[in-house]
Design an enzyme around this catalytic site. Sequence first.
Site, PDB file in Angstrom:
ATOM      1  N   GLY A 197       0.760  -1.249   0.000  1.00 15.51           N
ATOM      2  CA  GLY A 197       0.000   0.000   0.000  1.00 15.51           C
ATOM      3  C   GLY A 197       0.784   1.288   0.000  1.00 15.51           C
ATOM      4  N   GLU A 237       3.927  -6.625   1.738  1.00 15.13           N
ATOM      5  CA  GLU A 237       3.652  -6.963   0.331  1.00 15.13           C
ATOM      6  C   GLU A 237       3.578  -5.724  -0.543  1.00 15.13           C
ATOM      7  OE1 GLU A 237       0.469 -10.623   0.933  1.00 15.13           O
ATOM      8  OE2 GLU A 237      -0.219  -8.559   0.791  1.00 15.13           O
ATOM      9  N   GLY A 259       3.778  -3.452  -3.755  1.00 17.65           N
ATOM     10  CA  GLY A 259       3.757  -3.650  -5.206  1.00 17.65           C
ATOM     11  C   GLY A 259       4.118  -2.343  -5.883  1.00 17.65           C
ATOM     12  N   ARG A 260       3.192  -1.384  -5.780  1.00 18.34           N
ATOM     13  CA  ARG A 260       3.373  -0.100  -6.453  1.00 18.34           C
ATOM     14  C   ARG A 260       4.705   0.568  -6.084  1.00 18.34           C
ATOM     15  NH1 ARG A 260      -1.084   3.178  -7.806  1.00 18.34           N
ATOM     16  NH2 ARG A 260      -2.292   2.020  -6.245  1.00 18.34           N
ATOM     17  N   ARG A 319      -5.312   3.770 -15.778  1.00 13.99           N
ATOM     18  CA  ARG A 319      -5.465   4.416 -14.470  1.00 13.99           C
ATOM     19  C   ARG A 319      -6.126   5.796 -14.526  1.00 13.99           C
ATOM     20  NH1 ARG A 319      -2.247   5.512 -11.137  1.00 13.99           N
ATOM     21  NH2 ARG A 319      -3.284   4.622  -9.336  1.00 13.99           N
ATOM     22  N   TYR A 377      -9.341   5.767 -12.289  1.00 14.60           N
ATOM     23  CA  TYR A 377      -9.203   6.362 -10.940  1.00 14.60           C
ATOM     24  C   TYR A 377      -8.920   7.862 -10.981  1.00 14.60           C
ATOM     25  CZ  TYR A 377      -7.602   1.470 -10.366  1.00 14.60           C
ATOM     26  OH  TYR A 377      -7.448   0.109 -10.421  1.00 14.60           O
ATOM     27  N   CYS A 427     -11.081   4.962 -28.778  1.00 15.69           N
ATOM     28  CA  CYS A 427     -12.364   5.589 -29.116  1.00 15.69           C
ATOM     29  C   CYS A 427     -13.251   5.759 -27.909  1.00 15.69           C
ATOM     30  CB  CYS A 427     -13.045   4.767 -30.198  1.00 15.69           C
ATOM     31  SG  CYS A 427     -12.078   4.826 -31.691  1.00 15.69           S
ATOM     32  N   GLU A 428     -12.867   6.641 -27.034  1.00 11.57           N
ATOM     33  CA  GLU A 428     -13.623   6.983 -25.825  1.00 11.57           C
ATOM     34  C   GLU A 428     -13.251   8.408 -25.497  1.00 11.57           C
ATOM     35  OE1 GLU A 428     -14.970   5.004 -22.930  1.00 11.57           O
ATOM     36  OE2 GLU A 428     -14.752   3.025 -23.833  1.00 11.57           O
ATOM     37  N   TYR A 437       0.760  -1.225 -12.303  1.00 11.57           N
ATOM     38  CA  TYR A 437      -0.643  -1.196 -12.701  1.00 11.57           C
ATOM     39  C   TYR A 437      -0.870  -0.505 -14.048  1.00 11.57           C
ATOM     40  CZ  TYR A 437      -1.043  -2.540  -7.812  1.00 11.57           C
ATOM     41  OH  TYR A 437      -0.891  -3.190  -6.616  1.00 11.57           O
TER      42      TYR A 437
HETATM   43  N1  LLP Z   1      -1.369  -7.060  -0.910  1.00 13.57           N
HETATM   44  C1  LLP Z   1      -2.666  -7.188  -1.228  1.00 13.57           C
HETATM   45  C2  LLP Z   1      -3.462  -8.191  -0.528  1.00 13.57           C
HETATM   46  C3  LLP Z   1      -3.236  -6.371  -2.217  1.00 13.57           C
HETATM   47  O1  LLP Z   1      -4.527  -6.505  -2.511  1.00 13.57           O
HETATM   48  C4  LLP Z   1      -2.439  -5.407  -2.869  1.00 13.57           C
HETATM   49  C5  LLP Z   1      -3.010  -4.542  -3.902  1.00 13.57           C
HETATM   50  C6  LLP Z   1      -1.086  -5.314  -2.509  1.00 13.57           C
HETATM   51  C7  LLP Z   1      -0.581  -6.142  -1.526  1.00 13.57           C
HETATM   52  C8  LLP Z   1      -0.154  -4.324  -3.164  1.00 13.57           C
HETATM   53  O2  LLP Z   1      -0.517  -3.019  -2.914  1.00 13.57           O
HETATM   54  P1  LLP Z   1       0.449  -1.827  -3.405  1.00 13.57           P
HETATM   55  O3  LLP Z   1       1.719  -1.884  -2.582  1.00 13.57           O
HETATM   56  O4  LLP Z   1       0.716  -2.032  -4.834  1.00 13.57           O
HETATM   57  O5  LLP Z   1      -0.345  -0.603  -3.133  1.00 13.57           O
HETATM   58  N2  LLP Z   1      -5.041  -1.174  -9.669  1.00 13.57           N
HETATM   59  C9  LLP Z   1      -4.945  -0.200  -8.597  1.00 13.57           C
HETATM   60  C10 LLP Z   1      -4.277  -0.762  -7.391  1.00 13.57           C
HETATM   61  C11 LLP Z   1      -4.982  -1.991  -6.849  1.00 13.57           C
HETATM   62  C12 LLP Z   1      -4.252  -2.606  -5.700  1.00 13.57           C
HETATM   63  C13 LLP Z   1      -4.852  -3.915  -5.352  1.00 13.57           C
HETATM   64  N3  LLP Z   1      -4.212  -4.605  -4.268  1.00 13.57           N
HETATM   65  C14 LLP Z   1      -4.219   1.048  -9.121  1.00 13.57           C
HETATM   66  O6  LLP Z   1      -3.846   1.077 -10.287  1.00 13.57           O
HETATM   67  O7  LLP Z   1      -4.062   2.014  -8.383  1.00 13.57           O
END
Ligand code: LLP
Length: 435
Positions: free
Chosen positions: A249, A287, A289-290, A327, A331, A358-359, A387
């Site tokens: 997150g 965990e 990701g981003r 995105r 969002y 086309c949007e 993402y």
């Molecule tokens: N762990 C779980 C259980 C998750 O559901 C997620 C993201 C993460 C870790 C990783 O979160 P991060 O560190 O990436 O914030 N598509 C959206 C983001 C959806 C995130 C879903 N879950 C966007 O483009 O902003």
Amino acid sequence: MSINQSIKPLTLEEKEHLFLGGCDLVDLARKYGTPLYVIDEASLREICKNYKSAFKNYKNIKMMYASKALCTSALCRILDEEGFGFDTVSAGEIYTVYKSNVDMSKVLFNGNNKSLKEIELAIDLGVGRFSVDNFYEANLLNKIAYEKNKTIDILLRITPGIECHTHDYIQTGQTDSKFGFDLTQIDEIIGLIKNEYKNLNLKGLHAHIGSQIFELKSYYDEIEILIKEIKRIKEIHNIELSEMNIGGGLGVKYTTNDNPPSIEELAKSITDSMQKYGIDVPTIYIEPGRSIISTSGVTLYTVGSSKQVPNGRKYVAIDGGMADNPRPSMYQAEYFAQVANKPKHENIEKVTIAGRFCESGDILINEIELPKLETGDILCVYNTGAYNYSMASNYNKVEKPAMVLVNNSLSDIIVNRETLDDLVSKDVIPDRLKK
Ligand code: LLP
């Protein structure tokens, strides 16, 4: 400063052209075509090291890359080399990690509706942890494990009931969420695991409060709830949980309006709260990701048509948009960009960067000051590592872009551009319709 606090990747240089990883981005656009995703290996490795050093005083920490942010085989190799495990949510992610020669005990399988086939694959490939999301899944997992004569190590995904300030669509920890067990359901599921689900071995709890988080308080609140539950479970069920997964997150800086905390600050908030509650500290999983991959990635586009609306906005269209980066339309996400062949030119006009799909909603950047844009210019959009490709589509039957990894003046393709034949490769014409 951590890389997630910077809009641009670590090795970005502004010379007569923009350079990344020592490579001229205009040359890359020419060589590989556009749209083109480019990943800076040095930024990616640096942020991994940053995570590891920020948590170095906390021994029982396990870093799991949330592969939903971007999952390609070459990146799995880099993250594996950097000592990360993988948080996965589908057979596709599990298979990609597996094919990248990762030790599968470092993989966690998460998700609110894992299919029977996915669960079987995960067990067969030796995935190390399952995060069990609901009653149905606990039952199913136990059944499959029993049939396969295996005992599965699990975490229970819980809904901590925390609202964090981010876009509604990427908030996951609030009480009314599709993910995880409500706090009031924990005793019931633990009772079932203790008494009936003999093939499940409960190791700990898992929560994830949302994504693109800027407020560390949300993590303090989350950890407090997890620890209280761990203590309560010990008292009531006499089960000692040794693992706690606090999800991902941490936010990144898409534009100057974004001010995410550093990784050190995140680490401090986690370690401080653990000390505060003074329990025999479980293993903590994080965990991200981003924050791992976003800043390392940029997307290159070629400028095509433009249109000045009389007394209105000036639209400049590029050769990609909502299919390679959904995105902004999903969002209202904002991005920053520069012109790769004109980094030193003065910004002289305010333009809206329109996608080619086309949007009407396919607007990549709404009003940005840039140098005068001309057809053929190469636009470099920052912070597209996370993402973007992972949520890309073939809308309008457009081929997904290629991805290139740059480092030390070398560039390597890590994902090939789709071809027109790829786009029809899954189509079938029934005999009776053949010409
Ligand atoms: N762990 C779980 C259980 C998750 O559901 C997620 C993201 C993460 C870790 C990783 O979160 P991060 O560190 O990436 O914030 N598509 C959206 C983001 C959806 C995130 C879903 N879950 C966007 O483009 O902003």
